[in-house]
Scaffold this active site. Structure first.
Site, short mmCIF file in Angstrom:
data_model
loop_
_atom_site.label_atom_id
_atom_site.label_comp_id
_atom_site.label_asym_id
_atom_site.label_seq_id
_atom_site.Cartn_x
_atom_site.Cartn_y
_atom_site.Cartn_z
N ASP A 104 1.02 2.53 -8.58
CA ASP A 104 0.00 2.96 -7.63
C ASP A 104 -0.28 4.44 -7.78
OD1 ASP A 104 -1.76 2.97 -5.50
OD2 ASP A 104 -0.21 3.00 -3.96
N GLU A 145 -7.12 9.43 -3.15
CA GLU A 145 -7.31 8.11 -2.54
C GLU A 145 -6.30 7.85 -1.44
OE1 GLU A 145 -6.64 3.84 -1.83
OE2 GLU A 145 -5.22 5.29 -2.68
N GLU A 146 -5.06 8.31 -1.64
CA GLU A 146 -3.97 7.90 -0.77
C GLU A 146 -4.06 8.44 0.65
OE1 GLU A 146 -2.06 5.63 -1.29
OE2 GLU A 146 -1.57 5.43 -3.39
N ASP A 189 -6.60 -1.00 -8.74
CA ASP A 189 -5.66 -0.35 -7.82
C ASP A 189 -4.80 -1.40 -7.12
OD1 ASP A 189 -4.31 1.47 -6.26
OD2 ASP A 189 -5.95 1.73 -4.81
N HIS A 210 4.46 2.57 -2.54
CA HIS A 210 4.70 3.74 -1.68
C HIS A 210 6.19 4.02 -1.45
CE1 HIS A 210 0.43 3.63 0.35
NE2 HIS A 210 0.39 3.62 -0.98
#
Length: 475
Positions: free
Chosen positions: A297, A331-332, A359, A431
């Site tokens: 990711d 993006e996160e 993604d 994550h």
């Protein structure tokens, strides 16, 4: 009687109807060459290793994020692409000390405390340097939170919501994620408005290895309370103890929200021929969370997108439309890279023929998903036929892909595509500190490149207009 190969049969049908004859760049042999060339190359894996091993984490505003911009831009220039660095102002949040322990609960032996494995959520506020002590209340829904609103002020609120791994294993990982992550993205803000001392969420992920999963908290400056994720095992422990009686926690989080930082979208154009003013985007996001190296990711998505041009260059294939590789910034925890691109194109996106974003990790790809009209589905038969030999010939249509960075373009009417990926175990590492290069299967990454490169080439050479998605709710 022996059966004809699927590719030969489909190609013959398409050529006989005239649908495909006017697109010389899209003959079946070219698609097969792209597929086979990608399947023999480890260029994408090597670029992913450069990104993860040499740079590491790439949270927006960090030195790692800046280094990744330079690394990707340099690699694309070496291929001969025209590289533009599009400026983006990004949030700059940095993690500090993270500690949590249960300091009181019914039946606690004298002198005993229990450590809780936790990690701050992006955008979290800070506790005092010495930490804060507060009672913990456990809720499992927003409805329960509202029913217990009188208990919230001054308390630490834990959202103990289980990630449905069985749903993920049956091909519905996106749905499993959405129904759990709403408590991470909306819960802290809600309890902040109710006067809570802090917010905790059970980690949104499928593997219970006492790994906390971070992510954006949705908190803003006016109500930035401490917010963290706790490992699933610890959420379960707290819930069990809370069932016995009152629970108190000492929580220490010392993150900082710094002034916005300068960053960039990396845009690399591979010019087209007779339709060079039209654009096909292929993309992934360059930033990652700071606990690990973001291999899944979304390093894999960026590396696969970059390898589209490397594959076509190796074959000396010239697309009719310009192929635009984008490594999106932020993006996160903000989406500001995508917003900067939209702001720069306020004149409209009529010349954007289609856009792809990867993604969803590096699991095995089975084909593509697309927000195209039903009547456009048959146009992709040659692409499906070329990808079937590697098990990636599936094609699913939907009204909206909602792929994050491409959502704005999709709302503007640009057809959006995304690889159809086995993500049954994607949220095991998502994550977390475990999202590292060793979790990426090189063979699956080759398949990603084959799917992305063949699809991008196919879109860049289609003769027919690709029917655009239209929002049925717009007047």
């Amino acid at each position: 009687m022996p059966r004809k190969p699927v590719l030969t049969f489909l190609a013959a049908c398409i050529m006989s109807t005239g649908v495909f004859a006017a697109t010389p760049g899209n003959d079946p042999a070219a698609l097969v060459k792209i597929r086979d060339t990608a399947m023999k190359s480890d260029w994408a894996y090597e670029r992913l290793a450069d990104m993860t091993d040499l740079i590491g984490p790439r949270l927006a505003g960090s030195p790692g994020a800046a280094a990744a911009v330079t690394q990707v831009a340099d690699a694309m220039r070496k291929l001969g692409a025209t590289v533009t660095l599009q400026p983006v102002k990004v949030p700059h949040w940095v993690r500090g000390e993270e500690k949590a322990e249960l300091v009181d609960y019914k039946g606690r032996p004298a002198g005993v405390t229990q450590r809780i494995v936790t990690t701050a959520l992006g955008g979290s506020g800070a506790t005092p340097a010495a930490g804060l002590n507060a009672p913990v209340i456990v809720v499992r829904s927003f409805e329960e939170l509202k029913a217990r609103s009188a208990e919230v002020k001054g308390a630490i609120v834990l959202f103990d919501v289980v990630f449905d791994q069985k749903m993920a294993e049956r091909g519905l990982s996106g749905q499993a994620y959405r129904q759990a992550v709403k408590f991470r993205s909306g819960g802290p803000r809600m309890v902040a408005q109710m006067g809570a001392a802090a917010a905790l969420v059970r980690s949104v992920g499928g593997a219970d290895y006492r790994l906390p999963h971070t992510g954006a908290s949705g908190l803003q400056d006016d109500q930035r309370i401490p917010a963290a994720a706790v490992a699933a095992e610890d959420a379960m422990l707290i819930a069990r103890l809370a069932a016995r009686g009152p629970v108190s926690m000492r929580l220490t989080l010392t993150p900082q929200t710094l002034p916005d930082a300068d960053s960039f979208n990396v845009i690399a154009d591979w010019p087209g021929t007779d339709k060079a003013d039209e654009i096909v985007i292929v993309s992934g996001h360059l930033d990652s969370w700071d606990l690990a190296t973001g291999a899944n990711d979304d390093g894999a998505g960026v590396a696969s997108s970059m390898a589209v041009i490397e594959t076509l260059k190796k074959l000396d294939f010239k697309p009719r439309r310009t192929i635009r590789v984008i490594a999106w910034a932020n993006e996160e925890n903000g989406g500001r890279g995508a917003q900067a691109y939209l702001d720069a194109g306020k004149g409209g996106f009529a010349k954007h023929y289609a856009a792809i974003e990867s993604d969803n990790g590096s699991g095995r790809p089975f084909g593509m998903r697309a927000s195209v009209s039903p009547k456009s589905m048959s146009l992709f038969a040659p692409l499906q036929a070329a990808l079937e030999p590697i098990g990636a010939g599936a094609f699913q249509r939907g009204d909206i892909m909602a792929t994050g960075d491409l959502s704005g373009l999709e709302q503007a009417g640009v057809p959006v595509l995304s690889p159809l990926i086995d993500s049954a175990n994607y949220f095991d590492y998502h994550h977390t500190a475990a999202d590292t290069l060793d979790k990426v299967d090189p063979d699956n990454l080759r398949r990603h490149v084959a799917v992305m490169a063949a699809t991008t080439w196919f879109l860049a050479n289609m003769e027919q207009p690709l029917a655009r998605w239209v929002d049925p709710f717009k007047p």
